[in-house]
Scaffold this motif. Sequence first.
Motif, mmCIF file in Angstrom:
data_model
loop_
_atom_site.group_PDB
_atom_site.id
_atom_site.type_symbol
_atom_site.label_atom_id
_atom_site.label_comp_id
_atom_site.label_asym_id
_atom_site.label_seq_id
_atom_site.Cartn_x
_atom_site.Cartn_y
_atom_site.Cartn_z
ATOM 1 N N SER A 1 -19.151 -46.142 18.368
ATOM 2 C CA SER A 1 -20.138 -46.758 19.247
ATOM 3 C C SER A 1 -20.611 -45.793 20.329
ATOM 4 C CB SER A 1 -19.593 -48.053 19.861
ATOM 5 O OG SER A 1 -18.523 -47.789 20.737
ATOM 6 N N ASP A 2 -19.723 -44.960 20.880
ATOM 7 C CA ASP A 2 -20.123 -43.958 21.875
ATOM 8 C C ASP A 2 -21.157 -43.001 21.295
ATOM 9 O OD1 ASP A 2 -18.424 -45.020 23.775
ATOM 10 O OD2 ASP A 2 -16.887 -43.466 23.545
ATOM 11 N N ARG A 3 -20.939 -42.575 20.074
ATOM 12 C CA ARG A 3 -21.863 -41.642 19.429
ATOM 13 C C ARG A 3 -23.199 -42.312 19.137
ATOM 14 N NH1 ARG A 3 -18.780 -37.185 16.473
ATOM 15 N NH2 ARG A 3 -16.737 -37.303 17.455
ATOM 16 N N LEU A 4 -23.177 -43.571 18.689
ATOM 17 C CA LEU A 4 -24.421 -44.283 18.406
ATOM 18 C C LEU A 4 -25.243 -44.484 19.679
ATOM 19 C CD1 LEU A 4 -23.242 -46.914 15.783
ATOM 20 C CD2 LEU A 4 -24.599 -44.854 15.379
ATOM 21 N N VAL A 5 -24.586 -44.820 20.769
ATOM 22 C CA VAL A 5 -25.285 -44.977 22.049
ATOM 23 C C VAL A 5 -25.914 -43.645 22.471
ATOM 24 C CG1 VAL A 5 -24.944 -45.404 24.518
ATOM 25 C CG2 VAL A 5 -23.955 -46.960 22.829
ATOM 26 N N ALA A 6 -25.187 -42.553 22.292
ATOM 27 C CA ALA A 6 -25.714 -41.231 22.644
ATOM 28 C C ALA A 6 -26.955 -40.888 21.830
ATOM 29 C CB ALA A 6 -24.642 -40.170 22.435
ATOM 30 N N LEU A 7 -27.062 -41.431 20.637
ATOM 31 C CA LEU A 7 -28.210 -41.174 19.773
ATOM 32 C C LEU A 7 -29.329 -42.190 19.974
ATOM 33 C CD1 LEU A 7 -26.266 -40.194 16.565
ATOM 34 C CD2 LEU A 7 -27.577 -38.676 18.059
ATOM 35 N N GLY A 8 -29.165 -43.096 20.938
ATOM 36 C CA GLY A 8 -30.216 -44.052 21.272
ATOM 37 C C GLY A 8 -30.149 -45.379 20.556
ATOM 38 N N CYS A 9 -29.056 -45.672 19.870
ATOM 39 C CA CYS A 9 -28.910 -46.943 19.156
ATOM 40 C C CYS A 9 -28.416 -48.032 20.097
ATOM 41 C CB CYS A 9 -27.933 -46.789 17.998
ATOM 42 S SG CYS A 9 -28.481 -45.612 16.753
ATOM 43 N N ASN A 10 -28.710 -49.282 19.749
ATOM 44 C CA ASN A 10 -28.295 -50.441 20.534
ATOM 45 C C ASN A 10 -27.514 -51.406 19.659
ATOM 46 O OD1 ASN A 10 -29.916 -49.602 22.797
ATOM 47 N ND2 ASN A 10 -31.673 -50.293 21.621
ATOM 48 N N GLU A 11 -26.442 -51.970 20.219
ATOM 49 C CA GLU A 11 -25.696 -52.992 19.493
ATOM 50 C C GLU A 11 -26.421 -54.317 19.654
ATOM 51 O OE1 GLU A 11 -21.635 -53.467 20.675
ATOM 52 O OE2 GLU A 11 -21.264 -54.973 19.152
ATOM 53 N N LEU A 12 -26.639 -55.007 18.548
ATOM 54 C CA LEU A 12 -27.287 -56.305 18.578
ATOM 55 C C LEU A 12 -26.220 -57.376 18.724
ATOM 56 C CD1 LEU A 12 -29.861 -55.795 15.692
ATOM 57 C CD2 LEU A 12 -30.214 -55.496 18.145
ATOM 58 N N LEU A 13 -26.400 -58.246 19.687
ATOM 59 C CA LEU A 13 -25.428 -59.304 19.921
ATOM 60 C C LEU A 13 -25.736 -60.479 19.011
ATOM 61 C CD1 LEU A 13 -25.313 -59.149 23.801
ATOM 62 C CD2 LEU A 13 -23.798 -58.045 22.164
ATOM 63 N N GLY A 14 -24.694 -61.090 18.493
ATOM 64 C CA GLY A 14 -24.869 -62.226 17.592
ATOM 65 C C GLY A 14 -23.687 -63.164 17.692
ATOM 66 N N GLY A 15 -23.807 -64.326 17.090
ATOM 67 C CA GLY A 15 -22.773 -65.329 17.171
ATOM 68 C C GLY A 15 -21.774 -65.289 16.029
ATOM 69 N N PHE B 1 -28.834 -51.213 15.954
ATOM 70 C CA PHE B 1 -30.253 -50.975 15.708
ATOM 71 C C PHE B 1 -30.670 -49.661 16.355
ATOM 72 C CE2 PHE B 1 -34.707 -51.444 17.125
ATOM 73 C CZ PHE B 1 -35.312 -51.609 15.894
ATOM 74 N N ASN B 2 -31.429 -48.859 15.622
ATOM 75 C CA ASN B 2 -31.969 -47.604 16.154
ATOM 76 C C ASN B 2 -33.466 -47.792 16.345
ATOM 77 O OD1 ASN B 2 -32.866 -45.044 16.765
ATOM 78 N ND2 ASN B 2 -31.640 -44.040 15.206
ATOM 79 N N PRO B 3 -33.937 -47.889 17.603
ATOM 80 C CA PRO B 3 -35.367 -48.093 17.834
ATOM 81 C C PRO B 3 -36.234 -46.927 17.341
ATOM 82 C CG PRO B 3 -34.139 -48.160 19.916
ATOM 83 C CD PRO B 3 -33.171 -47.864 18.829
ATOM 84 N N ALA B 4 -35.700 -45.724 17.296
ATOM 85 C CA ALA B 4 -36.466 -44.561 16.849
ATOM 86 C C ALA B 4 -36.815 -44.660 15.361
ATOM 87 C CB ALA B 4 -35.696 -43.281 17.120
ATOM 88 N N THR B 5 -35.884 -45.143 14.559
ATOM 89 C CA THR B 5 -36.122 -45.273 13.119
ATOM 90 C C THR B 5 -36.466 -46.699 12.720
ATOM 91 O OG1 THR B 5 -33.774 -45.666 12.674
ATOM 92 C CG2 THR B 5 -34.540 -43.378 12.580
ATOM 93 N N GLU B 6 -36.313 -47.641 13.665
ATOM 94 C CA GLU B 6 -36.535 -49.070 13.433
ATOM 95 C C GLU B 6 -35.696 -49.595 12.273
ATOM 96 O OE1 GLU B 6 -40.673 -50.017 13.211
ATOM 97 O OE2 GLU B 6 -41.069 -49.262 15.226
ATOM 98 N N LYS B 7 -34.462 -49.111 12.194
ATOM 99 C CA LYS B 7 -33.542 -49.550 11.149
ATOM 100 C C LYS B 7 -32.261 -50.078 11.774
ATOM 101 C CE LYS B 7 -35.351 -46.602 7.597
ATOM 102 N NZ LYS B 7 -35.082 -45.690 6.515
ATOM 103 N N ALA B 8 -31.578 -50.934 11.025
ATOM 104 C CA ALA B 8 -30.323 -51.522 11.493
ATOM 105 C C ALA B 8 -29.232 -51.276 10.463
ATOM 106 C CB ALA B 8 -30.489 -53.016 11.726
ATOM 107 N N ALA B 9 -27.999 -51.343 10.913
ATOM 108 C CA ALA B 9 -26.849 -51.187 10.019
ATOM 109 C C ALA B 9 -25.681 -51.976 10.586
ATOM 110 C CB ALA B 9 -26.468 -49.720 9.875
ATOM 111 N N VAL B 10 -24.799 -52.380 9.706
ATOM 112 C CA VAL B 10 -23.597 -53.116 10.098
ATOM 113 C C VAL B 10 -22.426 -52.142 10.080
ATOM 114 C CG1 VAL B 10 -22.056 -55.011 9.507
ATOM 115 C CG2 VAL B 10 -24.522 -55.256 9.191
ATOM 116 N N ILE B 11 -21.688 -52.094 11.199
ATOM 117 C CA ILE B 11 -20.570 -51.174 11.356
ATOM 118 C C ILE B 11 -19.289 -51.992 11.501
ATOM 119 C CG2 ILE B 11 -19.625 -49.267 12.710
ATOM 120 C CD1 ILE B 11 -22.386 -48.641 11.588
#
Length: 87
Positions: free
Chosen positions: A7-21, A30-40
């Motif tokens: 998560s530290d590395r993803l934040v450094a690259l500009g990614c955001n964690e999406l909150l969910g229930g 989610f990476n706003p630069a590439t507009e793609k999401a992934a599950v970690i």
Amino acid sequence: MNYREVSDRLVALGCNELLGGRARSHRKWFNPATEKAAVIPSVSLKPETVRRAVQPLVLGWQAFADAFRSGTTQAGGMLRRNDLVVN
């Protein structure tokens, strides 16, 4: 590699964690630069699992591996040294 390091590395690259229930065994990023999401997965991860999980988010594996390689990271308001090297 543990989830905090990922998560530290993803934040450094500009990614955001999406909150969910949902259950917290996996977290969506989610990476706003590439507009793609992934599950970690939020457990300790083998390097190959990390590589496959973050592949849709980052521009390349080397960018992810280099994030915070030689510096310090901000975690919980404290600076800590990140000596992990992923090849």
